[in-house]
Write an enzyme that holds these catalytic residues in place. Structure first.
Site, PDB file in Angstrom:
ATOM      1  N   GLU A  22      -9.602 -33.210  37.391  1.00 50.54           N
ATOM      2  CA  GLU A  22      -8.415 -32.384  37.601  1.00 50.54           C
ATOM      3  C   GLU A  22      -7.133 -33.216  37.568  1.00 50.54           C
ATOM      4  OE1 GLU A  22      -9.051 -29.025  40.542  1.00 50.54           O
ATOM      5  OE2 GLU A  22     -10.738 -30.322  41.052  1.00 50.54           O
ATOM      6  N   LYS A 149     -18.896 -26.779  47.817  1.00 49.94           N
ATOM      7  CA  LYS A 149     -19.084 -25.330  47.864  1.00 49.94           C
ATOM      8  C   LYS A 149     -20.357 -24.927  48.618  1.00 49.94           C
ATOM      9  CE  LYS A 149     -16.501 -24.382  43.609  1.00 49.94           C
ATOM     10  NZ  LYS A 149     -15.913 -25.743  43.504  1.00 49.94           N
ATOM     11  N   SER A 201     -10.452 -26.047  40.055  1.00 50.68           N
ATOM     12  CA  SER A 201      -9.728 -25.609  38.858  1.00 50.68           C
ATOM     13  C   SER A 201     -10.655 -25.065  37.783  1.00 50.68           C
ATOM     14  CB  SER A 201      -8.889 -26.769  38.273  1.00 50.68           C
ATOM     15  OG  SER A 201      -7.917 -27.176  39.195  1.00 50.68           O
ATOM     16  N   GLU A 231     -24.230 -19.391  41.566  1.00 49.08           N
ATOM     17  CA  GLU A 231     -23.870 -18.230  42.375  1.00 49.08           C
ATOM     18  C   GLU A 231     -24.154 -16.931  41.625  1.00 49.08           C
ATOM     19  OE1 GLU A 231     -20.098 -20.362  44.667  1.00 49.08           O
ATOM     20  OE2 GLU A 231     -19.724 -18.906  43.062  1.00 49.08           O
ATOM     21  N   ALA A 232     -24.611 -15.934  42.378  1.00 49.03           N
ATOM     22  CA  ALA A 232     -24.760 -14.595  41.815  1.00 49.03           C
ATOM     23  C   ALA A 232     -23.379 -14.043  41.468  1.00 49.03           C
ATOM     24  CB  ALA A 232     -25.457 -13.685  42.824  1.00 49.03           C
ATOM     25  N   ILE A 234     -20.417 -11.497  41.248  1.00 47.01           N
ATOM     26  CA  ILE A 234     -19.951 -10.448  42.160  1.00 47.01           C
ATOM     27  C   ILE A 234     -18.989  -9.561  41.398  1.00 47.01           C
ATOM     28  CG2 ILE A 234     -18.698  -9.948  44.286  1.00 47.01           C
ATOM     29  CD1 ILE A 234     -19.666 -12.684  45.334  1.00 47.01           C
ATOM     30  N   ASN A 235     -19.271  -8.291  41.372  1.00 47.29           N
ATOM     31  CA  ASN A 235     -18.432  -7.322  40.678  1.00 47.29           C
ATOM     32  C   ASN A 235     -17.355  -6.856  41.638  1.00 47.29           C
ATOM     33  OD1 ASN A 235     -17.365  -5.408  38.950  1.00 47.29           O
ATOM     34  ND2 ASN A 235     -18.861  -3.839  39.538  1.00 47.29           N
ATOM     35  N   GLU A 238     -10.537  -9.932  42.329  1.00 48.74           N
ATOM     36  CA  GLU A 238     -10.311 -11.279  42.844  1.00 48.74           C
ATOM     37  C   GLU A 238      -9.026 -11.287  43.668  1.00 48.74           C
ATOM     38  OE1 GLU A 238     -11.155 -14.753  40.458  1.00 48.74           O
ATOM     39  OE2 GLU A 238     -11.886 -13.463  38.852  1.00 48.74           O
ATOM     40  N   ASN A 329     -15.276 -16.022  48.802  1.00 48.57           N
ATOM     41  CA  ASN A 329     -15.686 -16.920  47.717  1.00 48.57           C
ATOM     42  C   ASN A 329     -15.525 -18.381  48.135  1.00 48.57           C
ATOM     43  OD1 ASN A 329     -16.492 -17.819  45.183  1.00 48.57           O
ATOM     44  ND2 ASN A 329     -14.412 -17.735  44.365  1.00 48.57           N
ATOM     45  N   ASN A 332      -9.615 -23.316  49.407  1.00 47.95           N
ATOM     46  CA  ASN A 332      -9.057 -24.496  48.776  1.00 47.95           C
ATOM     47  C   ASN A 332      -8.089 -25.151  49.749  1.00 47.95           C
ATOM     48  OD1 ASN A 332      -9.631 -24.808  45.632  1.00 47.95           O
ATOM     49  ND2 ASN A 332      -9.688 -22.639  46.171  1.00 47.95           N
ATOM     50  N   SER A 341       1.526 -21.035  40.427  1.00 42.26           N
ATOM     51  CA  SER A 341       0.223 -20.892  41.073  1.00 42.26           C
ATOM     52  C   SER A 341       0.264 -19.790  42.124  1.00 42.26           C
ATOM     53  CB  SER A 341      -0.193 -22.215  41.727  1.00 42.26           C
ATOM     54  OG  SER A 341      -0.331 -23.242  40.769  1.00 42.26           O
TER      55      SER A 341
END
Length: 373
Positions: A22, A149, A201, A231-232, A234-235, A238, A329, A332, A341
């Protein structure tokens, strides 16, 4: 607390670049901060960390650090910075080829703008703790755990916060038996997201639609980190919420809620969508969430901030499912901080401009004591 002997202002070392993937994002963040920081209150000392780990004195100029489709910024140079490692003094030295060491004076506070490993993960924070130097953001433990994570989800689940389903593949598991390591992934359903466990990122993140694509995706993620999380999918919408540490004994403060929508050109909010192809992404704040849900996001974001032991700032990312459920989720601890941002945007919508936000973070760092707290 000392001030610059020539101006009476606080001396802020802005540290950026770094050894992680990054690097460019960190440079772009520094460009935004250098342009916006309140020069009436602060003297600025820009310090870049090259990809090979050298600390270098940089020009106080945001232009070469901007990240665009035509420019990929990089920390380069030959003026080495020697950072203090002792509580006895905070003087910074520079070493130039063929010249004797030169003093740059004392630093009051460090503003780390590093993303990813070797900066956001507690390593830089530990160095600054050894020298009793004030710095913006979370301490060693929160920085390290929230960078991972996997460990992050363990902490959140223990605090009773809702997290999605996932599996972890360690380096040893992968090298011992790839098939066995991948076997549990089927239980997550399809698609899944394969991610480096300790990167940000969206670097190395791949959306995988079937088992046939898994091994290659894991290998790609392992280029960033030998530990991988899957990770599964997710619908959901965000949703992001900014949190700032409270002054004194005050509780942390939550911002207005922001929302990210990828409107074309990308399957998800990947690296290019975040930093290059912004035309295909819509960031909105405040959102059209039901007021009760927005309030819940704010309350739970503060709860996550405190459960993680965060300090200074954090961005808390959520999914809001059609069923009305919220799924946490990630956090950060040093979120993207360019003027465009989400973190600065949600605070701007909350009444705190980009320049004021930078000042607020520096003030919080100067107010907070060093050492154990």
């Amino acid at each position: 607390m000392s001030t610059s002997p020539t101006s009476g202002k606080k001396r802020v070392a802005i540290v950026f670049g770094g050894r992680s993937s990054e690097h460019m994002v960190s440079c772009a963040t520094a460009a935004g901060v250098l342009q916006a920081i309140d020069r009436d209150r602060f003297d600025v000392l820009p310090i870049g960390i090259a990809r090979d780990g050298r600390w270098l004195l940089m020009a106080d100029d945001p232009a070469p650090l901007a990240l665009t489709s035509a420019q990929q910024p990089e920390v380069t140079g030959d003026t080495t910075v020697v950072v203090p490692t002792s509580p006895d003094g905070h003087d910074v030295l520079v070493l130039e080829p063929g010249q004797p060491p030169r003093e740059l004076g004392t630093v009051d506070v460090v503003l780390p703008l590093l993303h990813g490993p070797f900066g956001e993960d507690g390593t830089l924070q530990g160095l600054l703790e050894l020298a009793d130097i004030h710095y913006v953001g979370s301490g060693v433990a929160a920085s390290a755990v929230m960078m991972d994570k996997h460990l992050m989800k363990v902490v959140f689940a223990a605090a009773g916060l809702p997290v999605g389903r996932y599996i972890v593949i360690t380096d040893k598991e992968w090298r011992r038996d790839k098939a066995a390591a991948l076997d549990p992934v089927t239980s997550l359903g399809w698609p899944v997201f394969v991610k480096p466990a300790r990167a940000g990122s969206s670097q190395g993140v791949i959306k995988v639609e079937s088992h046939d694509e898994l091994e290659a995706a894991v290998e790609a993620a392992r280029e960033h980190d030998p530990k991988v999380i899957i990770e599964a999918a997710i619908n959901g919408r965000e949703i992001e919420c900014g949190v700032l540490e409270g002054h004194g004994s005050d509780r942390p403060r939550a911002s207005e809620i922001g929302e990210i929508e990828v409107i074309g050109g990308h399957d998800f909010y990947d690296f290019e969508a975040k930093y290059i192809d912004e035309a295909n992404v819509r960031l909105s704040c405040p959102t059209s969430l039901p007021p009760a849900i927005a309030d819940e996001v704010k309350q739970l974001s503060v709860k996550a901030f405190e459960a993680a032991g965060c300090e200074g700032l954090a961005r808390v990312d959520w999914f809001y499912e059609p069923s009305g459920q919220l799924v946490l989720n990630e956090i950060n601890t040093l979120p993207g901080f360019t003027p465009h941002s989400m973190f600065p945007q949600v605070w701007a919508a909350s009444g705190l401009s980009y320049t004021e936000l930078i000042s607020e973070l520096i003030d919080l760092a100067l107010e907070r004591r060093t050492g154990l707290r």
